[in-house]
Design an enzyme around this catalytic site. Structure first.
Site: not given
Ligand SMILES: N[C@@H](CCC(=O)N[C@@H](CS)C(=O)NCC(=O)O)C(=O)O
Length: 233
Positions: A22, A49, A62, A74-75
């Site tokens: 990620c 998960k 994540v 949120e990062s």
């Molecule tokens: N806007 C979020 C985006 C985080 C995101 O999209 N994470 C992805 C992995 S890179 C995730 O956890 N996706 C959930 C999934 O694949 O079910 C941030 O900045 O934290």
């Protein structure tokens, strides 16, 4: 806030819930490393998960930061928090400059979405279209860059934690495709090279990152997947 309060994480009481591939997790890991914050990382499998994760993650995404006070998601929010509770902000002090950096951090997130479009493109034509979009975004980024080592400074700043993970994708793409993504953006090219040497950026992914990314890309059943399989054959 006193310095003691600022360095509240010296006992390593935080855990970053992570996924190996990620780019948003990488942002948080880079900030943790740049600010020398002791922490634990728990890697989970997003395709399976764990229940404990589902219970504490409002969006099922994540990164997630678990602290004694509770959970953050949120990062950008996690990064801002980590920056605020430790000494020496990684952001510029000038309010406009700080806001400008935050704008270009958002822009970085749109590049990540374009990259996902690229590696999912089903055929050569769509791939070329997605590549053109990415090159266009790099041209916009180019216009923001000066002669400094990083985005706007010779010191590493918060925004640089966003662009390191973006450029990392191209190290893998370039193993399988000859297309140049930086033909018109010499400053972006240099910025990429500088970030690729930064220890915090290097350590933000596990050792088997590239082979895991390649496995992930193959499963996309896309134009890029075909290129990878052709090379392996
Ligand atoms: N806007 C979020 C985006 C985080 C995101 O999209 N994470 C992805 C992995 S890179 C995730 O956890 N996706 C959930 C999934 O694949 O079910 C941030 O900045 O934290």
């Amino acid at each position: 806030m006193t310095n003691n309060e600022k360095n509240k994480f010296n006992n390593g009481q935080i855990d970053l819930v992570s996924f190996a591939l990620c780019p948003y997790v990488q942002r948080a890991i880079i900030i943790l490393d740049e600010k020398k914050i002791p922490h634990n990382r728990t890697y989970i499998d997003l395709s399976d998960k764990p229940d404990w994760f589902k219970a504490i993650s409002p969006l099922g995404k994540v990164p997630l930061l678990q602290t004694e006070q509770g959970v953050l998601f949120e990062s950008a929010v996690i990064g801002e928090y980590l920056d605020e509770v430790t000494t020496g902000s990684l952001h510029p002090t000038d309010p406009f400059e700080k806001a400008r950096h935050r704008s270009w951090i958002e822009f970085g997130s749109t590049i990540l979405a374009s990259i996902a479009g690229l590696y999912s493109a089903p055929d050569a034509k769509t791939f070329r279209e997605k590549r053109a979009v990415i090159i266009g975004k790099f041209e916009q980024l180019e216009a923001q860059l000066g002669d400094t080592d990083f985005f706007a400074s010779n010191d590493f700043q918060f925004i640089d934690a966003v662009y390191g993970p973006i450029f990392r994708y191209f190290d893998t793409f370039e193993l399988f495709i000859s297309d140049n993504f930086f033909p018109s953006t010499p400053r972006v090219k240099k910025y990429r090279a500088t970030l690729s040497r930064r220890p915090s950026v290097i350590q933000a992914v596990p050792e088997n990152y590239q082979s895991r990314l390649i496995d992930f890309l193959i499963k996309k059943d896309s134009y890029l997947s075909q290129k990878i399989e052709q090379k392996a054959a």
